[in-house]
Enzyme design. Structure first.
Site, PDB file in Angstrom:
ATOM      1  N   ASP A 191      36.771   1.002 -39.376  1.00  0.00           N
ATOM      2  CA  ASP A 191      37.077  -0.021 -38.209  1.00  0.00           C
ATOM      3  C   ASP A 191      38.489   0.289 -37.837  1.00  0.00           C
ATOM      4  O   ASP A 191      38.847  -0.250 -36.719  1.00  0.00           O
ATOM      5  CB  ASP A 191      37.152  -1.134 -39.292  1.00  0.00           C
ATOM      6  N   LYS A 224      23.706  -2.514 -37.453  1.00  0.00           N
ATOM      7  CA  LYS A 224      24.674  -1.301 -37.831  1.00  0.00           C
ATOM      8  C   LYS A 224      23.641  -0.549 -38.929  1.00  0.00           C
ATOM      9  O   LYS A 224      23.611   0.809 -38.854  1.00  0.00           O
ATOM     10  CB  LYS A 224      25.902  -1.635 -38.378  1.00  0.00           C
ATOM     11  N   GLN A 284      32.833  -7.021 -42.083  1.00  0.00           N
ATOM     12  CA  GLN A 284      32.478  -7.524 -40.686  1.00  0.00           C
ATOM     13  C   GLN A 284      33.369  -8.755 -40.512  1.00  0.00           C
ATOM     14  O   GLN A 284      33.505  -9.761 -41.399  1.00  0.00           O
ATOM     15  CB  GLN A 284      31.130  -8.010 -40.898  1.00  0.00           C
TER      16      GLN A 284
HETATM   17  N1  GUN Z   1      33.529  -8.132 -35.345  1.00  0.00           N
HETATM   18  C1  GUN Z   1      33.647  -8.050 -34.207  1.00  0.00           C
HETATM   19  N2  GUN Z   1      33.631  -6.759 -33.940  1.00  0.00           N
HETATM   20  C2  GUN Z   1      34.048  -6.185 -34.964  1.00  0.00           C
HETATM   21  C3  GUN Z   1      34.289  -4.728 -35.419  1.00  0.00           C
HETATM   22  O1  GUN Z   1      34.313  -3.923 -34.661  1.00  0.00           O
HETATM   23  N3  GUN Z   1      34.312  -4.705 -36.719  1.00  0.00           N
HETATM   24  C4  GUN Z   1      34.296  -5.604 -37.693  1.00  0.00           C
HETATM   25  N4  GUN Z   1      34.412  -5.336 -38.998  1.00  0.00           N
HETATM   26  N5  GUN Z   1      34.015  -6.713 -37.323  1.00  0.00           N
HETATM   27  C5  GUN Z   1      34.070  -7.026 -35.948  1.00  0.00           C
END
Ligand code: GUN
Length: 290
Positions: A117, A50, A94
């Site tokens: 998110d 990211k 995350q």
């Molecule tokens: N873990 C797996 N997919 C995601 C996501 O889209 N956002 C976040 N914050 N954690 C994740």
């Protein structure tokens, strides 16, 4: 053989669109704060990815890496600081968090205006109301983008989502039934009876379970579009890393039956990152207009 939907290529197109959109801004860049707690290997790699994509597009990312032993109070305090920081447009915590932390309370603590998110109750509520200002969870938003950009017909079609998680299944079902997408949606899960028969009715079958080989050829209608959301790490001696990534779909047997299918890796995964960037840019412009 089916069309293999190229998530890498489509996500690159989105990166280029976002970079072009940011080319003429003056002043500070959009900024996403990435929060990782502990050392889960998958989370390390996702957060790094990211950050790398953000830099490429012209988005600042600030990494906040906390130890596994972090308390809820410490995590809350970091989120409060990021919420209050005017130079932060977007906050991503995350998942999964270590077990002693309350994931839902953490997601809800993120300010709705920075919740890229889309996991907070405010943004999930807005999604339900089809409010365009909602931040939509990145993986479901990425799947809709893949479907649209690959020319998959959704109107009046039968979509079956296997998996009911907050991160994928639930928001994806809401998106697929929205006006303009207009699919007829079923959601299946680990307690569903007749899973095979329901999947077999799908024009668009989406697997978001987190278990390899959940979808086999006998569960797929001829000509269906199959979207594989699974990212499962399985041991593999031939790979330098010691593991390989597989989806939830038994690709070898299912692919010949499909009109279109996403691979793992290189399908949905890169779209999740692209949509995080799109949501960050959306937040930046929304906040700069206030
Ligand atoms: N873990 C797996 N997919 C995601 C996501 O889209 N956002 C976040 N914050 N954690 C994740």
């Amino acid at each position: 053989m089916p069309d293999i939907i190229d998530g890498n290529k489509i996500s690159e197109e989105i990166h280029a669109e976002l970079a072009a959109h940011l080319a003429n801004i003056s002043g500070r860049k959009p900024c996403v704060a990435l929060v990782r707690v502990g050392d889960d290997p998958a989370s390390i790699s996702y957060v790094a990815k990211k950050s790398k994509v953000a830099a490429k597009i012209g988005i600042e990312s600030r990494l906040n890496i906390l130890p596994e032993s972090t308390t809820q109070e410490q995590l809350d305090s970091l989120i409060d600081n990021l919420n209050a920081d005017e130079t932060v447009d977007a906050i991503l915590v995350q998942a999964p968090l270590p077990k002693h932390l309350n994931e839902q309370a953490t997601f809800n603590r993120v300010s709705a205006a920075k919740d890229v998110d889309g996991f907070s109750f405010a943004n999930l509520g807005k999604l339900c109301q089809e409010d365009k200002s909602a931040f939509v969870a990145c993986t479901p938003a990425g799947i809709i983008e893949l479907i649209k950009r690959s020319g998959v017909e959704t109107r009046g079609k039968r979509a079956v989502v296997v998996g009911r998680s907050l991160i994928v299944g639930k928001p994806l079902a809401l998106l697929l039934m929205q006006k303009g997408i207009d699919a007829t949606v079923s959601v299946c899960h680990s307690r569903s009876e007749n899973l095979k028969q329901i999947c077999k009715e799908a024009d668009i079958l989406i697997a978001a379970v987190g278990r390899p080989n959940t979808i086999t050829a006998d569960m797929v209608k001829d000509g269906a579009c199959v979207i594989d959301v699974g990212i499962n790490r399985i041991p593999c001696a031939e790979k330098k890393s010691g593991y390989k990534l597989v989806g939830d779909v038994d690709f070898e047997s299912v692919a010949p039956k499909c009109s279109k299918i996403t691979p793992v890796p290189g399908g949905v995964g890169p779209m999740t990152v692209a949509m995080l960037m799109a949501n960050t840019v959306k937040s930046f412009f929304a906040r700069s207009q206030k």
